[in-house]
Design a protein around this motif. Structure first.
Motif, PDB file in Angstrom:
ATOM      1  N   GLU A 176     -36.282  49.329  27.664  1.00 29.05           N
ATOM      2  CA  GLU A 176     -36.711  50.601  28.254  1.00 29.05           C
ATOM      3  C   GLU A 176     -37.600  50.418  29.479  1.00 29.05           C
ATOM      4  O   GLU A 176     -37.882  51.393  30.200  1.00 29.05           O
ATOM      5  N   THR A 177     -38.086  49.169  29.726  1.00 33.17           N
ATOM      6  CA  THR A 177     -39.042  48.961  30.816  1.00 33.17           C
ATOM      7  C   THR A 177     -38.535  47.979  31.869  1.00 33.17           C
ATOM      8  O   THR A 177     -39.330  47.342  32.560  1.00 33.17           O
ATOM      9  N   THR A 205     -41.060  57.551  31.488  1.00 37.17           N
ATOM     10  CA  THR A 205     -40.634  56.163  31.312  1.00 37.17           C
ATOM     11  C   THR A 205     -41.789  55.322  30.777  1.00 37.17           C
ATOM     12  O   THR A 205     -42.886  55.342  31.341  1.00 37.17           O
ATOM     13  N   ILE A 258     -41.470  53.758  21.103  1.00 46.77           N
ATOM     14  CA  ILE A 258     -40.412  53.029  21.812  1.00 46.77           C
ATOM     15  C   ILE A 258     -39.495  52.357  20.792  1.00 46.77           C
ATOM     16  O   ILE A 258     -39.928  51.487  20.023  1.00 46.77           O
ATOM     17  N   LYS A 259     -38.225  52.748  20.801  1.00 46.93           N
ATOM     18  CA  LYS A 259     -37.282  52.345  19.762  1.00 46.93           C
ATOM     19  C   LYS A 259     -37.106  50.836  19.686  1.00 46.93           C
ATOM     20  O   LYS A 259     -37.167  50.245  18.605  1.00 46.93           O
ATOM     21  N   SER A 260     -36.887  50.174  20.810  1.00 48.62           N
ATOM     22  CA  SER A 260     -36.628  48.732  20.787  1.00 48.62           C
ATOM     23  C   SER A 260     -37.830  47.959  20.255  1.00 48.62           C
ATOM     24  O   SER A 260     -37.678  46.958  19.552  1.00 48.62           O
TER      25      SER A 260
END
Length: 461
Positions: free
Chosen positions: A104-105, A185, A445-447
């Motif tokens: 995500e980042t 984000t 954050i899912k991951s």
């Protein structure tokens, strides 16, 4: 954009007779003197003076001993037996940290290696306008003049390890959101120690400012790699990380902050996170402690305005002979504030955890709602926890509670799961996973949730 100005000489120069500190602390302070820095030209003089004042404060102190109440469960003798050298600037390739970055980042990640900004490894191109993510040398001129109100201005700045970090200030990771800017984000701050043959000493520094009605989601990650590649737990390479993170949450702003401490098994980390919250602001901290031989996190929150919300979620999971110490202090000073803290510890082998949480509710903080709970799960007869939740209340119209529990896996629960077809190992893992899940599910954050869940499963084997 500002032009960086290299320091031509050390901004710290204290005569030998000024040192009242013990020899070990003096040695660390001398390491800070030798740090070469690149300052933003608008505030170069102020930063040099800030470092010198901090160095003078450190020189008047000594490292904490076990006879000090705040440190009586945390023995620093093993740390003091190692002579650390200030880590130098090194270059690593992107493959070395690929496993540490979150999906995500990929375009919102700021990387520091040994305390030095690594622009070639960083990418913040996916962030909207109105938010600055970078280092101090690149801070725009407008914010350069404002930074003096925030950097090293939190409560507790004179504490010995915090002041030591300021005295060795070489650069700062900065996240700054302008008023009304909502950043959806997640932003990842990746602090890497690149291990070499000699014991190294790094002092990461972070400043986060969320201006009025802005919103930020941040992941702060600490890890170590070998110079030849990435490894979560490189062996026989001691190092010391002394980190400070300052967070300012202005009126009606919101910060969701995840702190993921995954230092190597030979690492020592002492960290400070200081938060100041203005009126109607909201701050959440999701603290995860999995690594380091010895770690200490001082989490300090000051609610300076009315209708302020604070949520602290913590999970410590350690084994072997690890020691993890969490000290938190929440200070409410205005009416209608709320705070909710849940900190869990899972301990195996000969591990030891310390939790000391304080909530201060003075007379001015009427209509306060404060809850604090520390739950501990011991997986071994030799694991140990020292827990001390505290409430100090002088207001008379409040709703406050605190508590602590220490338990082991219940034989009846294991028997029940085995009667449903699970073997004993799977039954134990399922119960441990459920204990940790209450905290992990709060990470947005899912991951990262998935990675940490896998870590829990691996550490319970």
């Amino acid at each position: 954009m500002s032009t960086p100005v290299p320091s031509t000489s050390s901004p710290i120069s204290l005569p030998e007779q000024e040192f009242k500190a013990d020899s070990y602390l003096s040695s660390l302070l001398r390491q800070c003197e030798a740090v070469k820095v690149v300052f933003n030209q608008e505030i170069a003089g102020w930063l040099q003076e800030l470092r010198q004042i901090a160095a003078y404060g450190v020189a008047q102190q000594q490292l904490p001993e076990k006879k000090a109440e705040e440190w009586r469960f945390t023995d620093l003798s093993e740390l003091l037996g190692i002579q650390f050298q200030a880590a130098g600037e090194v270059s690593i390739d992107s493959d070395a940290i690929a496993g540490l970055q979150l999906p995500e980042t990929t375009q919102s990640c700021l990387v520091f290696v040994n305390g030095f900004y690594a622009p070639e490894l960083s990418d913040v191109s996916g962030l909207p306008s109105g938010v600055f993510v970078g280092n101090l040398a690149d801070l725009p001129t407008a914010q350069s003049y404002e930074v003096v109100k925030y950097l090293a201005q939190q409560e507790g700045a004179k504490e010995v390890f915090t002041a030591l970090n300021t005295s060795g200030l070489r650069d700062v990771a900065i996240i700054w959101a302008a008023p009304n800017v909502v950043v959806e984000t997640p932003i990842q701050l990746l602090f890497i120690t690149a291990l070499e043959a000699n014991p190294s000493f790094t002092q990461p520094r972070t400043l986060i400012v969320a201006e009025k009605s802005s919103s930020l989601q941040i992941v702060e990650h600490y890890a170590a790699i070998t110079t030849s590649g990435c490894s979560d737990y490189p062996q026989n390479r001691p190092y010391f990380t002394n980190s400070v993170t300052e967070i300012w949450v202005e009126e009606n702003a919101e910060v969701n902050h995840t702190r993921n401490q995954r230092e190597s098994g030979d690492g020592f980390q002492i960290g400070k996170t200081a938060i100041a919250q203005a009126r109607a602001s909201r701050y959440t901290c999701n603290e995860i402690n999995l690594g380091a031989k010895l770690s200490r996190h001082n989490l300090e929150v000051d609610q300076t305005g009315e209708q302020t919300e604070t949520r602290l979620n913590g999970l410590t999971m350690i084994g072997g002979k690890q020691l993890a110490d969490t000290h938190s202090a929440i200070r409410l000073s205005k009416p209608f504030g709320s705070t909710d803290q849940l900190h869990k510890c899972i301990l195996g082998d000969r591990a030891r955890a310390v939790f000391n949480g304080k909530v201060f509710v003075p007379r001015e903080a009427q209509q306060t709602n404060a809850a604090q709970l520390n739950r501990n799960l011991l997986l071994s007869d030799k694991a140990h926890v020292d827990t001390k939740p505290e409430l100090q209340i002088t207001a008379d119209n409040v709703k406050c509670s605190h508590g602590a529990t220490v338990s082991q896996l219940e034989p009846e629960e294991i028997f029940y799961l085995r009667s449903r077809g699970l073997n004993e190992a799977d039954a134990r893992h399922l119960l441990i996973d459920a204990f940790a899940a209450e905290i992990l599910e709060r990470i947005p954050i899912k991951s990262l949730r998935q990675r940490l869940s896998q870590c829990v499963a691996c550490r319970t084997d």
